[in-house]
Design a protein around this motif. Structure first.
Motif, mmCIF file in Angstrom:
data_model
loop_
_atom_site.group_PDB
_atom_site.id
_atom_site.type_symbol
_atom_site.label_atom_id
_atom_site.label_comp_id
_atom_site.label_asym_id
_atom_site.label_seq_id
_atom_site.Cartn_x
_atom_site.Cartn_y
_atom_site.Cartn_z
ATOM 1 N N ASN A 144 36.632 41.113 34.899
ATOM 2 C CA ASN A 144 37.415 41.412 36.090
ATOM 3 C C ASN A 144 38.516 40.376 36.309
ATOM 4 O O ASN A 144 39.071 40.249 37.398
ATOM 5 C CB ASN A 144 36.528 41.536 37.340
ATOM 6 C CG ASN A 144 35.745 40.284 37.641
ATOM 7 O OD1 ASN A 144 35.623 39.384 36.813
ATOM 8 N ND2 ASN A 144 35.195 40.216 38.844
ATOM 9 N N SER A 149 43.163 44.243 35.170
ATOM 10 C CA SER A 149 42.149 44.206 36.224
ATOM 11 C C SER A 149 42.803 44.011 37.589
ATOM 12 O O SER A 149 43.916 43.492 37.701
ATOM 13 C CB SER A 149 41.149 43.067 35.981
ATOM 14 O OG SER A 149 41.778 41.803 36.115
ATOM 15 N N TYR A 151 42.291 41.596 40.166
ATOM 16 C CA TYR A 151 41.684 40.301 39.911
ATOM 17 C C TYR A 151 40.435 40.037 40.753
ATOM 18 O O TYR A 151 40.450 40.173 41.975
ATOM 19 C CB TYR A 151 42.701 39.179 40.135
ATOM 20 C CG TYR A 151 42.162 37.820 39.787
ATOM 21 C CD1 TYR A 151 41.904 37.488 38.454
ATOM 22 C CD2 TYR A 151 41.865 36.888 40.767
ATOM 23 C CE1 TYR A 151 41.377 36.257 38.119
ATOM 24 C CE2 TYR A 151 41.344 35.651 40.439
ATOM 25 C CZ TYR A 151 41.102 35.345 39.123
ATOM 26 O OH TYR A 151 40.560 34.123 38.789
ATOM 27 N N LYS A 152 39.356 39.697 40.039
ATOM 28 C CA LYS A 152 38.045 39.369 40.593
ATOM 29 C C LYS A 152 37.395 40.532 41.345
ATOM 30 O O LYS A 152 36.422 40.341 42.070
ATOM 31 C CB LYS A 152 38.132 38.140 41.517
ATOM 32 C CG LYS A 152 38.265 36.785 40.805
ATOM 33 C CD LYS A 152 36.967 36.398 40.106
ATOM 34 C CE LYS A 152 37.019 35.008 39.500
ATOM 35 N NZ LYS A 152 36.745 33.932 40.469
ATOM 36 N N GLN A 153 37.931 41.765 41.152
ATOM 37 C CA GLN A 153 37.337 42.929 41.802
ATOM 38 C C GLN A 153 37.004 44.030 40.804
ATOM 39 O O GLN A 153 35.845 44.382 40.660
ATOM 40 C CB GLN A 153 38.275 43.473 42.893
ATOM 41 C CG GLN A 153 38.421 42.557 44.084
ATOM 42 C CD GLN A 153 39.224 43.173 45.204
ATOM 43 O OE1 GLN A 153 39.224 44.384 45.409
ATOM 44 N NE2 GLN A 153 39.927 42.342 45.947
ATOM 45 N N ARG A 154 38.000 44.586 40.134
ATOM 46 C CA ARG A 154 37.776 45.747 39.283
ATOM 47 C C ARG A 154 38.313 45.500 37.876
ATOM 48 O O ARG A 154 39.523 45.303 37.705
ATOM 49 C CB ARG A 154 38.469 46.983 39.869
ATOM 50 C CG ARG A 154 37.966 47.397 41.236
ATOM 51 C CD ARG A 154 36.607 48.077 41.137
ATOM 52 N NE ARG A 154 36.220 48.644 42.424
ATOM 53 C CZ ARG A 154 35.487 48.009 43.324
ATOM 54 N NH1 ARG A 154 35.048 46.790 43.077
ATOM 55 N NH2 ARG A 154 35.173 48.591 44.477
ATOM 56 N N PRO A 155 37.447 45.527 36.846
ATOM 57 C CA PRO A 155 37.940 45.431 35.467
ATOM 58 C C PRO A 155 38.672 46.715 35.087
ATOM 59 O O PRO A 155 38.474 47.763 35.720
ATOM 60 C CB PRO A 155 36.662 45.265 34.641
ATOM 61 C CG PRO A 155 35.601 45.907 35.471
ATOM 62 C CD PRO A 155 35.980 45.671 36.899
ATOM 63 N N GLN A 201 43.318 51.861 35.710
ATOM 64 C CA GLN A 201 42.785 51.903 37.079
ATOM 65 C C GLN A 201 43.096 53.292 37.628
ATOM 66 O O GLN A 201 44.255 53.717 37.631
ATOM 67 C CB GLN A 201 43.429 50.827 37.965
ATOM 68 C CG GLN A 201 43.184 49.390 37.527
ATOM 69 C CD GLN A 201 41.746 48.935 37.726
ATOM 70 O OE1 GLN A 201 40.980 49.553 38.460
ATOM 71 N NE2 GLN A 201 41.386 47.841 37.077
ATOM 72 N N THR A 210 42.679 39.283 46.746
ATOM 73 C CA THR A 210 42.059 38.956 45.456
ATOM 74 C C THR A 210 41.896 37.438 45.351
ATOM 75 O O THR A 210 42.763 36.734 44.835
ATOM 76 C CB THR A 210 42.918 39.501 44.311
ATOM 77 O OG1 THR A 210 44.297 39.167 44.549
ATOM 78 C CG2 THR A 210 42.816 41.020 44.226
#
Length: 245
Positions: A144, A149, A151-155, A201, A210
């Motif tokens: 992620n 991505s 960032y830090k949420q959804r790959p 996405q 994020t």
């Protein structure tokens, strides 16, 4: 009373459906001719209603994020915009809400470091929500936080590699979050991203800011700029345009 209400509602619905079923429609009954969609031409792969954010010549549409009164301090050469490390992020002077964004990027010629240190940058939607830019090739970083991505949420749905020319293309369709007059959330932001023409996405919900450390934060806001991140690497950008929706 409740049972009688439900019975009456069911009978009304049944009668309405029966009436519709017996109606004889003509083709023109379900056709409409106004309002007509605007005509948009795709000139050199850029819609003619797009705002050109970077034309390969100047940074007139950009400014320093840290010092908005100052010009964007990055380098422009041979129609390419390059991060000038340690000068800080840059952002568009104009602010946006819902939009279609096209942007192309390329990792540095010489990539140093590992993980998040490999050609790191980012594209912040409304200045708050980062779409990651990173050299993914054989890079064992957290998924992620890889290119494509949120960032830090959804790959990303899949990992996309660059073409032979080493350039990447993002096409981003973004719908901003909505808040009521009291600042309460009505709906979260969503984003669809094509990476080199591949869907990575798909109408993804963005949970909030994020953050590098900690959980996303939801804060009421209006329109915001497109921000390009200075993460200390010589990442290149070109062909940047946007269509407010």
């Amino acid at each position: 009373m409740k049972a009688l209400y439900l019975l009456n509602t069911a009978l009304f619905t049944a009668l309405s459906l029966a009436c519709i079923a017996q109606t004889k429609f003509k083709p023109e009954d379900t056709e409409f001719y106004e309002p007509k969609p605007r005509v948009v031409m795709n000139d050199a792969q850029v819609p003619n209603d797009a705002i050109i954010l970077f034309d390969g010549k100047t940074l007139d549409k950009w400014e320093s994020k840290n010092n908005p009164s100052q010009a964007a301090p990055w380098t422009v050469q041979d129609a390419v915009l390059t991060v000038n490390p340690s000068t800080g992020d840059i952002q568009t002077k104009e602010k946006f809400e819902d939009f279609q964004l096209h942007i192309e990027w390329k990792s540095p010629e010489k990539i140093k470091g590992e993980g998040q240190g490999r050609g790191n940058s980012g594209i912040f939607l409304q200045g708050l929500y980062e779409v990651q830019v990173l050299d993914n090739d054989d890079n064992p970083t957290y998924v992620n936080g890889q290119a494509g991505s949120i960032y830090k949420q959804r790959p990303p749905l899949v990992e996309v590699r660059a073409d032979q020319d080493k350039w990447h293309r993002y096409d981003i369709i973004y719908k901003a979050p909505r808040f009521n007059k009291d600042g309460m959330l009505i709906s979260k932001a969503t984003v669809t991203i094509l990476h080199n023409g591949v869907l990575v996405q798909n109408n993804t919900q963005i949970e909030g800011t994020t953050e590098y450390i900690g959980l996303p934060k939801l804060q009421a806001h209006g329109s915001g700029p497109i921000v390009l991140q200075d993460h200390g690497d010589l990442v290149h950008f070109r062909n940047i345009w946007i269509r407010p929706l």
